[in-house]
Write a protein that holds these residues in place. Structure first.
Motif, PDB file in Angstrom:
ATOM      1  N   ARG A  39       0.829  -1.219   0.000  1.00 27.94           N
ATOM      2  CA  ARG A  39       0.000   0.000   0.000  1.00 27.94           C
ATOM      3  C   ARG A  39       0.862   1.267   0.000  1.00 27.94           C
ATOM      4  O   ARG A  39       0.412   2.339  -0.366  1.00 27.94           O
ATOM      5  CB  ARG A  39      -0.911   0.027   1.232  1.00 27.94           C
ATOM      6  CG  ARG A  39      -2.199  -0.759   1.060  1.00 27.94           C
ATOM      7  CD  ARG A  39      -2.920  -0.920   2.365  1.00 27.94           C
ATOM      8  NE  ARG A  39      -2.181  -1.790   3.283  1.00 27.94           N
ATOM      9  CZ  ARG A  39      -2.614  -2.127   4.493  1.00 27.94           C
ATOM     10  NH1 ARG A  39      -3.749  -1.629   4.946  1.00 27.94           N
ATOM     11  NH2 ARG A  39      -1.912  -2.932   5.259  1.00 27.94           N
ATOM     12  N   TYR A  40       2.099   1.119   0.491  1.00 28.60           N
ATOM     13  CA  TYR A  40       2.992   2.291   0.574  1.00 28.60           C
ATOM     14  C   TYR A  40       4.083   2.255  -0.497  1.00 28.60           C
ATOM     15  O   TYR A  40       5.084   2.919  -0.377  1.00 28.60           O
ATOM     16  CB  TYR A  40       3.585   2.385   1.996  1.00 28.60           C
ATOM     17  CG  TYR A  40       2.485   2.508   3.016  1.00 28.60           C
ATOM     18  CD1 TYR A  40       1.796   3.707   3.183  1.00 28.60           C
ATOM     19  CD2 TYR A  40       2.072   1.392   3.746  1.00 28.60           C
ATOM     20  CE1 TYR A  40       0.735   3.803   4.071  1.00 28.60           C
ATOM     21  CE2 TYR A  40       1.011   1.483   4.641  1.00 28.60           C
ATOM     22  CZ  TYR A  40       0.351   2.694   4.789  1.00 28.60           C
ATOM     23  OH  TYR A  40      -0.712   2.787   5.648  1.00 28.60           O
ATOM     24  N   PHE A  41       3.833   1.466  -1.531  1.00 32.79           N
ATOM     25  CA  PHE A  41       4.803   1.350  -2.622  1.00 32.79           C
ATOM     26  C   PHE A  41       5.075   2.726  -3.236  1.00 32.79           C
ATOM     27  O   PHE A  41       6.215   3.143  -3.404  1.00 32.79           O
ATOM     28  CB  PHE A  41       4.251   0.385  -3.689  1.00 32.79           C
ATOM     29  CG  PHE A  41       5.167   0.189  -4.869  1.00 32.79           C
ATOM     30  CD1 PHE A  41       6.131  -0.800  -4.864  1.00 32.79           C
ATOM     31  CD2 PHE A  41       5.072   1.026  -5.982  1.00 32.79           C
ATOM     32  CE1 PHE A  41       6.987  -0.958  -5.947  1.00 32.79           C
ATOM     33  CE2 PHE A  41       5.927   0.876  -7.078  1.00 32.79           C
ATOM     34  CZ  PHE A  41       6.889  -0.131  -7.049  1.00 32.79           C
ATOM     35  N   TYR A  42       3.995   3.447  -3.555  1.00 31.35           N
ATOM     36  CA  TYR A  42       4.143   4.768  -4.192  1.00 31.35           C
ATOM     37  C   TYR A  42       4.664   5.816  -3.204  1.00 31.35           C
ATOM     38  O   TYR A  42       5.412   6.716  -3.571  1.00 31.35           O
ATOM     39  CB  TYR A  42       2.808   5.220  -4.787  1.00 31.35           C
ATOM     40  CG  TYR A  42       2.401   4.418  -6.000  1.00 31.35           C
ATOM     41  CD1 TYR A  42       3.265   4.284  -7.095  1.00 31.35           C
ATOM     42  CD2 TYR A  42       1.152   3.794  -6.065  1.00 31.35           C
ATOM     43  CE1 TYR A  42       2.896   3.547  -8.212  1.00 31.35           C
ATOM     44  CE2 TYR A  42       0.779   3.058  -7.179  1.00 31.35           C
ATOM     45  CZ  TYR A  42       1.660   2.927  -8.253  1.00 31.35           C
ATOM     46  OH  TYR A  42       1.300   2.203  -9.355  1.00 31.35           O
ATOM     47  N   MET A 145      -0.405  14.206  -9.368  1.00 34.52           N
ATOM     48  CA  MET A 145      -1.714  13.539  -9.433  1.00 34.52           C
ATOM     49  C   MET A 145      -2.729  14.106  -8.450  1.00 34.52           C
ATOM     50  O   MET A 145      -2.384  14.367  -7.304  1.00 34.52           O
ATOM     51  CB  MET A 145      -1.526  12.059  -9.089  1.00 34.52           C
ATOM     52  CG  MET A 145      -1.432  11.174 -10.308  1.00 34.52           C
ATOM     53  SD  MET A 145      -1.145   9.498  -9.753  1.00 34.52           S
ATOM     54  CE  MET A 145      -0.164   8.934 -11.103  1.00 34.52           C
ATOM     55  N   HIS A 146      -3.987  14.204  -8.890  1.00 37.11           N
ATOM     56  CA  HIS A 146      -5.139  14.546  -8.038  1.00 37.11           C
ATOM     57  C   HIS A 146      -4.920  15.811  -7.214  1.00 37.11           C
ATOM     58  O   HIS A 146      -5.345  15.878  -6.070  1.00 37.11           O
ATOM     59  CB  HIS A 146      -5.468  13.398  -7.077  1.00 37.11           C
ATOM     60  CG  HIS A 146      -5.580  12.064  -7.725  1.00 37.11           C
ATOM     61  ND1 HIS A 146      -6.557  11.775  -8.654  1.00 37.11           N
ATOM     62  CD2 HIS A 146      -4.832  10.935  -7.587  1.00 37.11           C
ATOM     63  CE1 HIS A 146      -6.408  10.511  -9.051  1.00 37.11           C
ATOM     64  NE2 HIS A 146      -5.372   9.993  -8.434  1.00 37.11           N
ATOM     65  N   LEU A 147      -4.252  16.809  -7.770  1.00 35.57           N
ATOM     66  CA  LEU A 147      -3.980  18.017  -6.994  1.00 35.57           C
ATOM     67  C   LEU A 147      -5.279  18.747  -6.649  1.00 35.57           C
ATOM     68  O   LEU A 147      -5.341  19.478  -5.669  1.00 35.57           O
ATOM     69  CB  LEU A 147      -3.026  18.951  -7.742  1.00 35.57           C
ATOM     70  CG  LEU A 147      -1.578  18.433  -7.873  1.00 35.57           C
ATOM     71  CD1 LEU A 147      -0.704  19.442  -8.580  1.00 35.57           C
ATOM     72  CD2 LEU A 147      -0.985  18.104  -6.507  1.00 35.57           C
ATOM     73  N   GLN A 148      -6.330  18.540  -7.461  1.00 37.27           N
ATOM     74  CA  GLN A 148      -7.600  19.233  -7.219  1.00 37.27           C
ATOM     75  C   GLN A 148      -8.472  18.507  -6.194  1.00 37.27           C
ATOM     76  O   GLN A 148      -9.151  19.126  -5.407  1.00 37.27           O
ATOM     77  CB  GLN A 148      -8.386  19.408  -8.540  1.00 37.27           C
ATOM     78  CG  GLN A 148      -7.607  20.134  -9.652  1.00 37.27           C
ATOM     79  CD  GLN A 148      -6.930  21.405  -9.152  1.00 37.27           C
ATOM     80  OE1 GLN A 148      -7.473  22.102  -8.459  1.00 37.27           O
ATOM     81  NE2 GLN A 148      -5.714  21.693  -9.490  1.00 37.27           N
ATOM     82  N   GLY A 149      -8.481  17.204  -6.228  1.00 34.34           N
ATOM     83  CA  GLY A 149      -9.394  16.441  -5.358  1.00 34.34           C
ATOM     84  C   GLY A 149      -8.782  16.117  -4.007  1.00 34.34           C
ATOM     85  O   GLY A 149      -7.946  16.849  -3.486  1.00 34.34           O
ATOM     86  N   GLN A 228      -1.920   4.022  -0.619  1.00 36.36           N
ATOM     87  CA  GLN A 228      -2.913   3.773  -1.668  1.00 36.36           C
ATOM     88  C   GLN A 228      -4.174   3.155  -1.042  1.00 36.36           C
ATOM     89  O   GLN A 228      -4.073   2.334  -0.137  1.00 36.36           O
ATOM     90  CB  GLN A 228      -2.318   2.811  -2.704  1.00 36.36           C
ATOM     91  CG  GLN A 228      -3.069   2.805  -4.016  1.00 36.36           C
ATOM     92  CD  GLN A 228      -2.355   1.976  -5.080  1.00 36.36           C
ATOM     93  OE1 GLN A 228      -1.203   1.596  -4.900  1.00 36.36           O
ATOM     94  NE2 GLN A 228      -3.029   1.692  -6.177  1.00 36.36           N
ATOM     95  N   THR A 229      -5.352   3.563  -1.515  1.00 39.24           N
ATOM     96  CA  THR A 229      -6.602   3.045  -0.933  1.00 39.24           C
ATOM     97  C   THR A 229      -6.807   1.587  -1.344  1.00 39.24           C
ATOM     98  O   THR A 229      -6.301   1.149  -2.387  1.00 39.24           O
ATOM     99  CB  THR A 229      -7.818   3.873  -1.388  1.00 39.24           C
ATOM    100  OG1 THR A 229      -7.915   3.771  -2.828  1.00 39.24           O
ATOM    101  CG2 THR A 229      -7.692   5.334  -0.981  1.00 39.24           C
ATOM    102  N   GLU A 261      -5.196   5.944  -6.514  1.00 39.67           N
ATOM    103  CA  GLU A 261      -5.790   6.945  -5.620  1.00 39.67           C
ATOM    104  C   GLU A 261      -5.298   6.701  -4.188  1.00 39.67           C
ATOM    105  O   GLU A 261      -5.067   5.564  -3.796  1.00 39.67           O
ATOM    106  CB  GLU A 261      -7.325   6.865  -5.690  1.00 39.67           C
ATOM    107  CG  GLU A 261      -7.844   7.255  -7.061  1.00 39.67           C
ATOM    108  CD  GLU A 261      -9.345   7.094  -7.194  1.00 39.67           C
ATOM    109  OE1 GLU A 261      -9.955   6.452  -6.314  1.00 39.67           O
ATOM    110  OE2 GLU A 261      -9.905   7.632  -8.170  1.00 39.67           O
ATOM    111  N   PHE A 262      -5.178   7.803  -3.435  1.00 40.85           N
ATOM    112  CA  PHE A 262      -4.541   7.701  -2.105  1.00 40.85           C
ATOM    113  C   PHE A 262      -5.444   8.244  -0.995  1.00 40.85           C
ATOM    114  O   PHE A 262      -6.220   9.167  -1.210  1.00 40.85           O
ATOM    115  CB  PHE A 262      -3.207   8.442  -2.115  1.00 40.85           C
ATOM    116  CG  PHE A 262      -2.295   7.960  -3.205  1.00 40.85           C
ATOM    117  CD1 PHE A 262      -1.521   6.818  -3.025  1.00 40.85           C
ATOM    118  CD2 PHE A 262      -2.240   8.609  -4.433  1.00 40.85           C
ATOM    119  CE1 PHE A 262      -0.713   6.338  -4.047  1.00 40.85           C
ATOM    120  CE2 PHE A 262      -1.437   8.133  -5.462  1.00 40.85           C
ATOM    121  CZ  PHE A 262      -0.666   6.998  -5.269  1.00 40.85           C
TER     122      PHE A 262
END
Length: 561
Positions: A39-42, A145-149, A228-229, A261-262
């Motif tokens: 889950r913490y690979f990234y 990634m996902h800077l807005q959400g 990561q979720t 997604e995180f």
């Protein structure tokens, strides 16, 4: 000697080993977990091993924060001491190491805070570098990634962010700075020197623990470090899909097209510290309730060398030998509580303390009592090692200076037990040593020793108590006086039958004499005095205890405040 040390300290060693073991286990387990879990690979792609260092030290910080309050719950310790009165002496004695354990846990917190802070400084630097990178590398891609959400991985969303900005504007940053400052102030202001000379500074600074715990509970709420979720893991597992992230393919057809997604790691410090905080709140409520009970000061005696004796009564007050109370005088300071050993015996209808002028608070208290009788609040009594004194066949009591106070209580109690022909007294012999710098401080204790001496002689028990008074600081006028009256039956310094010895005791000689006189006894050695003396007595206890379980054993006990 090693065998004796192990016998005396096996329980301390077991507690220490368990505490160390749990710390090592938590650190290792969570280090490996965050260093290897998929889950913490990234997250690791950006942070490297600093992630594992930060998370493992955080777990240990939570564990030690859970423990730090327990040793200072006085009423809890009193309760435990009472409930295990049937336990072995070794077990009860461990409760006297409460402050040593408290300090040990505090030092561990300081060390782990340093590790945690340094790891997060590296993490911030790496988050920053990844955010600013434009090389299309995995950390750079993940950071955009996902800077807005709310599914982002890198908490730094702009190129303008500095480490200082994160430290003082985010919840983890700000609370981290506050917690660390509180911890530094608490540790530095609790050194022996400051406690002895500037007690008020130590007392008030230590209440920053409220800030520490508040900060600790809030610290992880923002969840800046993420993984990561579960849902995203099922859709785009990093082991399958990580390689595709750096290859920006707009006409994507394979199963790894979706971006990972995180989500944040839930804050859990509160789970660790909730129970101790509730216990401590109960402890404080109990202290306040006990302090509200009316205390009547029945007698005030001003002894020479500025020693104040207070005799008091309080409804339902029930003491044991050698216990201590905390005193508060609202007229001087509504918040400050100071510990004093009880000098009365349980058999008396009052309880008393002797207060020596040593610092601002005691000076002001003595001055106040010379003018009027102010209101006094009392919390206690609390148990320490000297309660066990009657459990030993032979007791060696060592008091240095004002440290004689717990033994005033013991000697008085023995006197009453003799008067009442008490059958519960296991003690067959007491050796009493008092080390004192000047004769002035002897004054209030003389009457007690003189009456005791007389009482024991009358009841044919004169040899039950052997005492030696050591005068460690003396001038020529005393020496001349001693030379003139050397052949008198009583001592020129104290007026007692047993002579005062000038200089310091030779402990090896004293212990050897006791061991020779009681070859098969268990001897309790009780000290109320400085650390240096404790070390030499502890050493003597180890050296003179026999390895043979049927022969003489010396057990060391020290008063702890």
């Amino acid at each position: 000697t090693m065998g004796n040390w192990l016998v005396n300290h096996w329980f301390s060693a077991a507690v220490l080993a368990a505490w160390l073991g749990i710390n090592i286990f938590l650190f290792t387990y969570y280090f490996l977990f965050f260093d290897r879990d998929e889950r913490y690979f990234y997250t690791r792609a950006i942070l490297g091993s600093a992630l594992a260092w930060a998370r493992a030290s955080a777990k240990c910080l939570n564990f030690n924060s859970m423990l730090i309050l327990l040793p200072v719950c006085r009423n809890l310790l009193s309760f435990l001491r009472g409930t295990c009165s049937c336990c072995r002496r070794t077990l009860r004695k461990q409760l006297d190491h409460n402050l040593t354990f408290h300090k040990l846990v505090a030092y561990a917190l300081a060390l782990l805070t340093a590790v945690h802070t340094i790891a997060h400084l590296f993490n911030l630097e790496r988050y920053n570098q990844s955010q600013q990178a434009t090389d299309g590398s995995l950390p750079a891609v993940l950071s955009k990634m996902h800077l807005q959400g709310s599914k982002w991985l890198n908490p730094i969303h702009s190129n303008q962010t500095t480490v200082e900005y994160v430290a003082f504007t985010t919840i983890p940053g700000l609370t981290g700075v506050i917690i660390t400052l509180a911890l530094i102030l608490m540790v530095t202001s609790s050194t022996e020197f400051i406690r002895r000379n500037y007690f008020e500074l130590f007392w008030y600074t230590h209440h920053l623990f409220l800030v520490y715990f508040a900060g600790l509970v809030i610290h992880g709420i923002a969840g800046l470090v993420r993984g990561q979720t579960e849902q995203s893991m099922a859709e785009v597992h990093p082991y399958d899909c990580a390689e595709y992230l750096t290859q920006q393919d707009h006409n994507c057809t394979h199963s790894c097209c979706k971006d990972p997604e995180f989500g944040s790691i839930p804050a859990e410090s509160w789970k660790w510290v909730l129970a101790p905080i509730i216990l401590y709140v109960f402890e404080r409520i109990l202290r306040v309730w006990r302090a509200q009970q009316k205390v009547v000061v029945t007698k005030v005696v001003m002894h020479p060398a500025r020693v104040l004796e207070l005799q008091m009564q309080k409804k339902g007050f029930c003491m044991e030998v050698g216990q201590y109370i905390f005193i508060n005088c609202p007229a001087i300071s509504p918040l400050e509580w100071h510990p004093f050993t009880l000098t009365s015996a349980p058999e008396e209808d009052f309880f008393s303390i002797h207060i020596r002028a040593a610092g601002d608070w005691t000076e002001r208290l003595i001055d106040t009592f010379q003018l009027e009788t102010p209101r006094i609040e009392v919390d206690g009594p609390f148990g320490t090692a000297s309660e066990d004194v009657f459990q030993y066949e032979v007791a060696m009591l060592v008091g240095a200076g004002i440290g004689v106070t717990p033994f005033a209580s013991i000697l008085k109690s023995i006197w009453y037990k003799f008067q009442q022909a008490d059958q519960t007294l296991k003690t067959k012999k007491i050796y009493f040593y008092w080390l004192c710098r000047d004769t002035g401080a002897f004054a209030w204790f003389n009457d007690l020793l003189a009456s005791l001496e007389q009482k024991m002689a009358e009841s044919g028990k004169a040899d039950f108590l052997t005492y030696r008074l050591f005068l460690t600081g003396w001038d020529t006028s005393i020496a001349n006086n001693v030379a003139l009256h050397f052949d008198t039956a009583t001592d020129t310094v104290t007026g007692l039958r047993h002579k005062t010895i000038f200089g310091r005791p030779m402990w090896n000689t004293e212990f050897a004499a006791v061991a020779a006189a009681h070859p098969r006894s268990v001897v309790g050695v009780f000290l109320c005095g400085p650390e240096a003396l404790a070390k030499s007595l502890q050493k003597s206890c180890q050296q003179h205890s026999s390895l043979d379980p049927r022969k003489v054993k010396f057990y060391f006990n020290k008063e702890n405040f």
